[in-house]
Every structure is written in C-alpha cells, then in structure tokens.
Write an enzyme that holds these catalytic residues in place. Structure first.
Site, PDB file in Angstrom:
ATOM      1  N   GLU A  38      69.504 -46.068  -5.183  1.00  0.00           N
ATOM      2  CA  GLU A  38      69.072 -47.372  -4.688  1.00  0.00           C
ATOM      3  C   GLU A  38      67.955 -47.190  -3.657  1.00  0.00           C
ATOM      4  O   GLU A  38      68.104 -46.429  -2.710  1.00  0.00           O
ATOM      5  CB  GLU A  38      70.254 -48.101  -4.050  1.00  0.00           C
ATOM      6  CG  GLU A  38      69.891 -49.483  -3.522  1.00  0.00           C
ATOM      7  CD  GLU A  38      71.060 -50.163  -2.871  1.00  0.00           C
ATOM      8  OE1 GLU A  38      71.579 -49.654  -1.864  1.00  0.00           O
ATOM      9  OE2 GLU A  38      71.479 -51.217  -3.390  1.00  0.00           O
TER      10      GLU A  38
ATOM     11  N   SER B 155      76.101 -50.597   2.607  1.00  0.00           N
ATOM     12  CA  SER B 155      75.756 -49.365   1.878  1.00  0.00           C
ATOM     13  C   SER B 155      76.991 -48.579   1.463  1.00  0.00           C
ATOM     14  O   SER B 155      78.071 -48.699   2.055  1.00  0.00           O
ATOM     15  CB  SER B 155      74.891 -48.485   2.790  1.00  0.00           C
ATOM     16  OG  SER B 155      75.664 -48.100   3.913  1.00  0.00           O
ATOM     17  N   ASN B 156      76.792 -47.753   0.458  1.00  0.00           N
ATOM     18  CA  ASN B 156      77.891 -46.900  -0.002  1.00  0.00           C
ATOM     19  C   ASN B 156      78.325 -45.922   1.081  1.00  0.00           C
ATOM     20  O   ASN B 156      79.524 -45.648   1.237  1.00  0.00           O
ATOM     21  CB  ASN B 156      77.463 -46.126  -1.248  1.00  0.00           C
ATOM     22  CG  ASN B 156      77.454 -47.017  -2.477  1.00  0.00           C
ATOM     23  OD1 ASN B 156      76.672 -47.968  -2.544  1.00  0.00           O
ATOM     24  ND2 ASN B 156      78.327 -46.755  -3.430  1.00  0.00           N
TER      25      ASN B 156
ATOM     26  N   GLU C 236      81.707 -54.210  -1.156  1.00  0.00           N
ATOM     27  CA  GLU C 236      80.641 -54.518  -2.101  1.00  0.00           C
ATOM     28  C   GLU C 236      79.426 -53.738  -1.637  1.00  0.00           C
ATOM     29  O   GLU C 236      78.989 -53.918  -0.489  1.00  0.00           O
ATOM     30  CB  GLU C 236      80.360 -56.008  -2.164  1.00  0.00           C
ATOM     31  CG  GLU C 236      81.413 -56.783  -2.944  1.00  0.00           C
ATOM     32  CD  GLU C 236      81.606 -56.250  -4.366  1.00  0.00           C
ATOM     33  OE1 GLU C 236      82.715 -56.357  -4.888  1.00  0.00           O
ATOM     34  OE2 GLU C 236      80.637 -55.715  -4.949  1.00  0.00           O
TER      35      GLU C 236
ATOM     36  N   LYS D  95      81.468 -59.500  12.141  1.00  0.00           N
ATOM     37  CA  LYS D  95      80.414 -58.600  12.620  1.00  0.00           C
ATOM     38  C   LYS D  95      79.217 -58.801  11.710  1.00  0.00           C
ATOM     39  O   LYS D  95      79.281 -58.533  10.509  1.00  0.00           O
ATOM     40  CB  LYS D  95      80.914 -57.157  12.537  1.00  0.00           C
ATOM     41  CG  LYS D  95      79.823 -56.106  12.542  1.00  0.00           C
ATOM     42  CD  LYS D  95      79.394 -55.744  13.902  1.00  0.00           C
ATOM     43  CE  LYS D  95      78.281 -54.698  13.898  1.00  0.00           C
ATOM     44  NZ  LYS D  95      77.063 -55.069  13.181  1.00  0.00           N
TER      45      LYS D  95
ATOM     46  N   VAL E 172      78.395 -46.232   4.327  1.00  0.00           N
ATOM     47  CA  VAL E 172      79.287 -46.859   5.315  1.00  0.00           C
ATOM     48  C   VAL E 172      80.565 -47.332   4.640  1.00  0.00           C
ATOM     49  O   VAL E 172      81.663 -47.180   5.171  1.00  0.00           O
ATOM     50  CB  VAL E 172      78.566 -48.013   6.023  1.00  0.00           C
ATOM     51  CG1 VAL E 172      79.535 -48.761   6.930  1.00  0.00           C
ATOM     52  CG2 VAL E 172      77.376 -47.502   6.827  1.00  0.00           C
TER      53      VAL E 172
ATOM     54  N   CYS F 206      71.154 -56.610  -3.446  1.00  0.00           N
ATOM     55  CA  CYS F 206      71.985 -55.599  -4.088  1.00  0.00           C
ATOM     56  C   CYS F 206      71.911 -55.730  -5.603  1.00  0.00           C
ATOM     57  O   CYS F 206      72.139 -54.787  -6.340  1.00  0.00           O
ATOM     58  CB  CYS F 206      73.422 -55.746  -3.636  1.00  0.00           C
ATOM     59  SG  CYS F 206      74.076 -57.365  -4.022  1.00  0.00           S
TER      60      CYS F 206
HETATM   61  N1  LIG Z   1      77.174 -55.422  -3.432  1.00  0.00           N
HETATM   62  C1  LIG Z   1      76.826 -56.407  -2.634  1.00  0.00           C
HETATM   63  O1  LIG Z   1      77.347 -57.532  -2.697  1.00  0.00           O
HETATM   64  C2  LIG Z   1      75.783 -56.154  -1.593  1.00  0.00           C
HETATM   65  C3  LIG Z   1      75.163 -57.260  -1.021  1.00  0.00           C
HETATM   66  C4  LIG Z   1      74.206 -57.026  -0.020  1.00  0.00           C
HETATM   67  C5  LIG Z   1      73.873 -55.737   0.375  1.00  0.00           C
HETATM   68  N2  LIG Z   1      74.512 -54.695  -0.218  1.00  0.00           N
HETATM   69  C6  LIG Z   1      74.162 -53.336   0.164  1.00  0.00           C
HETATM   70  O2  LIG Z   1      74.013 -53.228   1.588  1.00  0.00           O
HETATM   71  C7  LIG Z   1      73.014 -52.260   1.885  1.00  0.00           C
HETATM   72  C8  LIG Z   1      71.998 -52.876   2.832  1.00  0.00           C
HETATM   73  O3  LIG Z   1      72.674 -53.528   3.889  1.00  0.00           O
HETATM   74  P1  LIG Z   1      72.807 -52.823   5.317  1.00  0.00           P
HETATM   75  O4  LIG Z   1      71.607 -51.977   5.583  1.00  0.00           O
HETATM   76  O5  LIG Z   1      73.200 -53.854   6.317  1.00  0.00           O
HETATM   77  O6  LIG Z   1      74.063 -51.837   5.078  1.00  0.00           O
HETATM   78  P2  LIG Z   1      74.816 -50.953   6.178  1.00  0.00           P
HETATM   79  O7  LIG Z   1      75.902 -50.279   5.447  1.00  0.00           O
HETATM   80  O8  LIG Z   1      73.868 -50.150   6.969  1.00  0.00           O
HETATM   81  O9  LIG Z   1      75.467 -52.028   7.208  1.00  0.00           O
HETATM   82  C9  LIG Z   1      76.325 -53.035   6.737  1.00  0.00           C
HETATM   83  C10 LIG Z   1      77.198 -53.505   7.901  1.00  0.00           C
HETATM   84  O10 LIG Z   1      78.041 -52.436   8.305  1.00  0.00           O
HETATM   85  C11 LIG Z   1      77.936 -52.232   9.706  1.00  0.00           C
HETATM   86  N3  LIG Z   1      78.208 -50.807   9.967  1.00  0.00           N
HETATM   87  C12 LIG Z   1      77.319 -49.796  10.073  1.00  0.00           C
HETATM   88  N4  LIG Z   1      77.961 -48.630  10.299  1.00  0.00           N
HETATM   89  C13 LIG Z   1      79.299 -48.920  10.336  1.00  0.00           C
HETATM   90  C14 LIG Z   1      80.489 -48.167  10.535  1.00  0.00           C
HETATM   91  N5  LIG Z   1      80.443 -46.844  10.742  1.00  0.00           N
HETATM   92  N6  LIG Z   1      81.692 -48.806  10.509  1.00  0.00           N
HETATM   93  C15 LIG Z   1      81.755 -50.145  10.292  1.00  0.00           C
HETATM   94  N7  LIG Z   1      80.664 -50.920  10.108  1.00  0.00           N
HETATM   95  C16 LIG Z   1      79.452 -50.312  10.124  1.00  0.00           C
HETATM   96  C17 LIG Z   1      76.533 -52.668  10.029  1.00  0.00           C
HETATM   97  O11 LIG Z   1      76.408 -52.979  11.403  1.00  0.00           O
HETATM   98  C18 LIG Z   1      76.398 -53.899   9.142  1.00  0.00           C
HETATM   99  O12 LIG Z   1      76.984 -55.010   9.773  1.00  0.00           O
HETATM  100  C19 LIG Z   1      72.401 -51.869   0.556  1.00  0.00           C
HETATM  101  O13 LIG Z   1      72.974 -50.659   0.114  1.00  0.00           O
HETATM  102  C20 LIG Z   1      72.811 -52.991  -0.391  1.00  0.00           C
HETATM  103  O14 LIG Z   1      72.914 -52.571  -1.724  1.00  0.00           O
HETATM  104  C21 LIG Z   1      75.453 -54.877  -1.199  1.00  0.00           C
HETATM  105  O1  LIG Z   2      72.631 -58.810  -2.090  1.00  0.00           O
HETATM  106  C1  LIG Z   2      73.416 -59.693  -2.469  1.00  0.00           C
HETATM  107  C2  LIG Z   2      73.269 -60.299  -3.820  1.00  0.00           C
HETATM  108  O2  LIG Z   2      72.081 -59.830  -4.417  1.00  0.00           O
HETATM  109  C3  LIG Z   2      73.296 -61.781  -3.736  1.00  0.00           C
HETATM  110  S1  LIG Z   2      72.963 -62.581  -5.241  1.00  0.00           S
HETATM  111  O3  LIG Z   2      74.202 -63.284  -5.631  1.00  0.00           O
HETATM  112  O4  LIG Z   2      72.579 -61.607  -6.256  1.00  0.00           O
HETATM  113  O5  LIG Z   2      71.868 -63.488  -4.948  1.00  0.00           O
END
Ligand SMILES: NC(=O)c1ccc[n+]([C@@H]2O[C@H](COP(=O)([O-])OP(=O)(O)OC[C@H]3O[C@@H](n4cnc5c(N)ncnc54)[C@H](O)[C@@H]3O)[C@@H](O)[C@H]2O)c1
Ligand SMILES: O=C[C@H](O)CS(=O)(=O)O
Length: 486
Positions: free
Chosen positions: A388, A232-233, A253, A178, A235, A287
């Site tokens: 964040e 995101s945290n 993550e 997904k 979700v 992130c």
């Molecule tokens: N730690 C890491 O490796 C890392 C890397 C990239 C992004 N992030 C985090 O991701 C966030 C930004 O990404 P985003 O906006 O896509 O996050 P998001 O949580 O909104 O969505 C992430 C994924 O989850 C899906 N989703 C949404 N609601 C859901 C549910 N109820 N059940 C299952 N899946 C669901 C979305 O469609 C998407 O594919 C930021 O908080 C960022 O810090 C973390």
């Molecule tokens: O959001 C994801 C990570 O920031 C990828 S990276 O390994 O830091 O580039």
C-alpha cells in the site's frame, strides 16, 4: 503559538478540559503549512483514565435507556451536524487536504449514518428460537459491551469516527474516542454536535494526542471492553495483540492494494474514467482507492492511452479551490512515504509514465503536493504492485486473460475492495466467485460503499469483522441466549 489560533480541548465527562501536560500540537494545513487550523491537546495517561472512568460511570444509566431514547440523541446530533456542514467540511479540508466537495460529501455521509443508526434503536436485536420443551421460552438478546475505545485514521475524519460512534452508542455502549492527531480539530467539532444534542455527560469522550501513548493506553485499559481500530496494518497488529492479551474484543480495518480488472469487453472510456477517479481522488488516500489496474492485453494499449489522457487533465491544488480535482497529501510523513515508494518503483525497473515528483513551485510552494503518478511495465512481484502506497500512484499490469488477471489480482496480502470493467455476464460471474476481496464492484470505482452495507476486507485488510449497517451490531454487542422454563 500563532496568535488568534484556537486551542481545542479534550471532552471528558461532558466538560472541555486541557491536558495536564500543558502541551499542545499545531494542526497544520497540508495545502499551506503557514495555515495553522488550531492547537490540540497532547494528552497524557491521566486524561485517558479520567475519560474511561467517566464513560464507565455513564454506562450504568446509558445502557438502561431504550433504543428509541438513545436514537433521539443521534437524530438530534445529525440535525446539528447537518447545520454545521460548511464549517466541519472546511475544517476537514484544511486539516487533511481533501477537496471541499469531497469533505461536504463526507459530512453528509456522517449525517446519514447517524440517522440510520437512530432507527436501529427500534429494530429487533435478538430472536425467539423454538425450544424442544413446549413449556420453555428460548430466545437471544444482544447486550452492550460497556466502555469502548474508538481509534480513528486521518483520511475520513468524519465518516469513520461516526460509523464507529453511532452503532457503539445506539447499542448501549459509551465511548472514548481517539482521533488521528492530524485531524483532531475536525473530531472536536464532531463531538461538539453530540454535546449540543444533549448527550449525557461521560457517554461520549474525546482525548487527543499521540497514538502510541493515548491509543496504547486505551488498548491496555482493563475497563475498556472493546477496541474498534481503523488504520495501518503495523499499528493494527499491535492493537490486536494487546487486546487479545487481556481478553478484550477488537476489530481492525486496515490497508488495501485494491485492483481493477479491465477485460476486452469493457467500456474503456468508463473504465479509464473510474480507474483515474478511484486512484486519484483524495490523492489516493482511501483504504479502498484503486492502486492496481490489471488489463487484458487485447485492450491494454488503448486503455493506457485513455488513462494517460485523463490523468493529464487533473488539476492539483488547494482543496478549498473549486477547480481542484486532487489536493495535497495529508502530511509531511505522507509526502515522504509516497515519494519513497515512487523511487522504489523506478529502482525496481517499472516505467514511470507520468508524474512521480513533488510539486514545489508557485501555489505549491508551501504544501505537500505530489503529481498524479502512473507506472507501466509493472511486474506483480514489485513493491508498487504489492504494498500500500496510500498516495496518487497507479500501477498498470498486463494480463493474457481474465483468468490470469484474477491470479494477479489475488496475489496480494490485502483483500479489501476490487472492481471489474466488463459487459459480459459470464466474466462478471467468474469475477464474483474468484475475487478475494470483502467489497467487490462491477463497472464501478473500487472505493465507496453504501452506509447500510457491511464494510470490511479479507486477508490482511481486516480482522474479519464488518463495520456499518446491521453488521456493526455483531461487534458492538454480546449475545445472551436465554431459556425460561415455565
Ligand atoms: N480499512 C479501512 O477501513 C481503512 C480506512 C481508512 C484508513 N485505513 C488505513 O489507515 C492507514 C492510514 O491511516 P493512519 O495513517 O491514521 O494510520 P495509523 O495506523 O498511523 O493511525 C491510525 C490511528 O491509530 C493511532 N495509533 C498510532 N499508533 C498507535 C498505537 N501504538 N496504539 C494505538 N493507537 C495508535 C493513531 O493516532 C491514529 O489515531 C492506511 O494504511 C489505510 O489503509 C484503513
Ligand atoms: O478509507 C476508507 C474508505 O475508503 C472509505 S469508502 O467507504 O471507501 O469511501
């Protein structure tokens, strides 16, 4: 629908199929909302079921292939993806806004990850343990989990899906992927590469649509044995509870509030350069992006001046333009969230030194552009120091000493990445021991990590597994301990 714009389909059981919903969603270019990158399926439960059953059926034969044989599919996929770099990178930039240079670099990273895991098919996946019984053979063997659900964010639409798919596949699992709705066209082009490489039908499946529907069904499906989530945290916690409720394996993550510490022994020019790039590249939508700069008071004013000078030089624009340093934020939701966080910072009494507004004139008229933004006089308890923002917003905080800087840095619910700028070994050693983060650097950006190294965070940034490198084997396999008695 905009005439001439492609409608992209789901990949289920080796075939491109439309959703029975009959609905599609436009993928809009955040740099210019008049540009529709493509239409993607707004799928319903039936498509998820078909994808899961296809993956389940394909698992029986996929798991029986040797690691070497599975690795050949990854190797071919890497070669195809490498040839399609320009197309995939341009699609990524148009879908989520990062510069073309960053998108090309990220696509190359995905190719390298595929090649790394292709090699994993020929490396040990267990160990022989000396038994107390001389007539017994005691060893461990790692076995695949089955069908795994991979739920991905929009900010790294190649690197993150690949760093989930490649280990999942090489260790013998089949996948239902997904992608985030914002970057599904990029995801389609990724799985096209697997298909072109000849991967057997059902091994890789892609279902697009609303996360709260499609993602949720994946989390609750009894035939999905594990969920790997990045996002995101908010979700992530929902996913963990659903997986736990049915005994499924899960890894999360999530968010970060990544600090850099600048001591009086730092190279201030380098520190300013890497703090600005770590916080502003990708419009801060990483992130591991830097969002806090904690500076020892002796060098605070000098460092601040250098950061301001460098931020003023940032060219914001369309990621397809070669002179753009920072593109738009990825969506209207992102725009609203970042501007709301900036307003909170002002209302809490932080000093807005640079930026803080949406860019709307001229080339910015049809996009989601936020000025590079810098806050001073930030108190560690403020929203902009704790939460964040996931945008081009940097908070400056002053510390009396390295010890106090570490207290401030660790005063956060996140612990993903961090960096320190200093040329003193004693300060480096103190930082390595005291900094509560999964990935820490010395004299480097807080973002980025090599593909063969474990990736992940502490505290609320992660579910405490690790991705990438050999660490990924821990999540995508189960251990059998075997004793054979002669
Ligand atoms: N730690 C890491 O490796 C890392 C890397 C990239 C992004 N992030 C985090 O991701 C966030 C930004 O990404 P985003 O906006 O896509 O996050 P998001 O949580 O909104 O969505 C992430 C994924 O989850 C899906 N989703 C949404 N609601 C859901 C549910 N109820 N059940 C299952 N899946 C669901 C979305 O469609 C998407 O594919 C930021 O908080 C960022 O810090 C973390
Ligand atoms: O959001 C994801 C990570 O920031 C990828 S990276 O390994 O830091 O580039």
């Amino acid at each position: 629908m905009q005439t001439g714009t492609v409608v992209y389909k789901n990949l289920i059981n080796g075939r491109w199929v439309e959703s029975t919903s009959g609905k599609v969603h436009p993928s809009i270019n955040p740099a210019d909302t008049r540009d529709i990158v493509g239409y993607v399926q707004m799928s319903v439960a039936g498509e998820v079921e078909a994808a899961v059953q296809s993956a389940k059926q394909a698992f029986a034969s996929w798991r029986k292939l040797s690691g070497t044989a599975r690795g050949e599919y990854l190797r071919k996929t890497a070669d195809i993806m490498e040839r399609r770099t320009a197309e995939i990178a341009e699609t990524m930039t148009r879908e989520m806004g990062k510069t073309l240079a960053e998108a090309i670099g990220e696509t190359a990273r995905g190719v390298a990850i595929l090649r790394y895991y292709a090699g994993e098919g020929q490396r040990a996946n267990g160990e022989v343990i000396p038994s107390a019984d001389a007539d017994a053979l005691l060893f461990t063997s790692r076995v695949p989990l089955g069908v795994v659900g991979l739920i991905n964010p929009w900010n790294f639409p190649v690197a993150i899906p690949i760093w989930k798919m490649a280990p999942a596949l090489i260790y013998g699992n089949t996948v239902v992927m997904k992608a985030a709705l914002e970057t599904t066209v990029t995801a389609v082009k990724l799985v096209q590469c697997f298909l072109e490489a000849g991967i057997p039908a059902g091994v890789v499946n892609l279902v697009s649509g609303s996360g709260s529907l499609i993602g949720n069904i994946l989390c609750e499906h009894p035939d999905v044995k594990a969920i790997s989530f990045t996002g995101s945290n908010e979700v992530g916690k929902q996913i963990a509870m659903k997986a736990l409720a049915r005994g499924a394996k899960y890894q999360l993550e999530m968010g970060g509030k990544n600090p850099v510490i600048v001591t009086k022994h730092a190279d201030l020019d380098m520190a300013a350069e890497l703090t600005v790039s770590g916080s502003m590249k990708s419009s801060g939508q990483k992130c591991t992006a830097t969002s806090r700069a904690i500076v020892v008071k002796d060098v605070y004013d000098e460092f601040r001046a250098k950061v301001i000078e460098k931020m003023k030089q940032i060219k914001t624009g369309n990621g397809l333009d070669n002179d753009t340093y920072m593109g738009p934020v990825a969506s209207e939701n992102q725009l609203k969230g970042v501007l709301a966080a900036i307003e909170k910072g002002v209302n809490e009494g932080a000093t807005l030194v640079l930026g803080g507004k949406q860019l709307t004139e001229g080339e910015y008229a049809h996009g989601f552009y936020v000025e590079p933004t810098l806050f001073d006089d930030v108190d560690p308890s403020m929203y902009i120091a704790q939460e964040e923002i996931f945008g081009p917003v940097l908070a400056l905080l002053k510390a009396d000493s390295l010890e106090q800087a570490l207290v401030i840095a660790n005063d956060a619910r996140y612990g993903l990445s961090a960096s320190i700028f200093t040329n003193r070994l004693d300060e480096v050693m103190t930082y390595i021991h005291e900094m509560e983060a999964g990935m820490i650097r010395i004299n480097g950006e807080s973002s980025g990590v090599e593909l063969q190294a474990p990736f992940g965070g502490m505290k609320e940034s992660s579910s405490h597994s690790r991705e990438q490198g050999r660490a990924a084997m821990e999540f995508f396999t189960a251990v059998k301990t075997v004793t054979i008695k002669a």
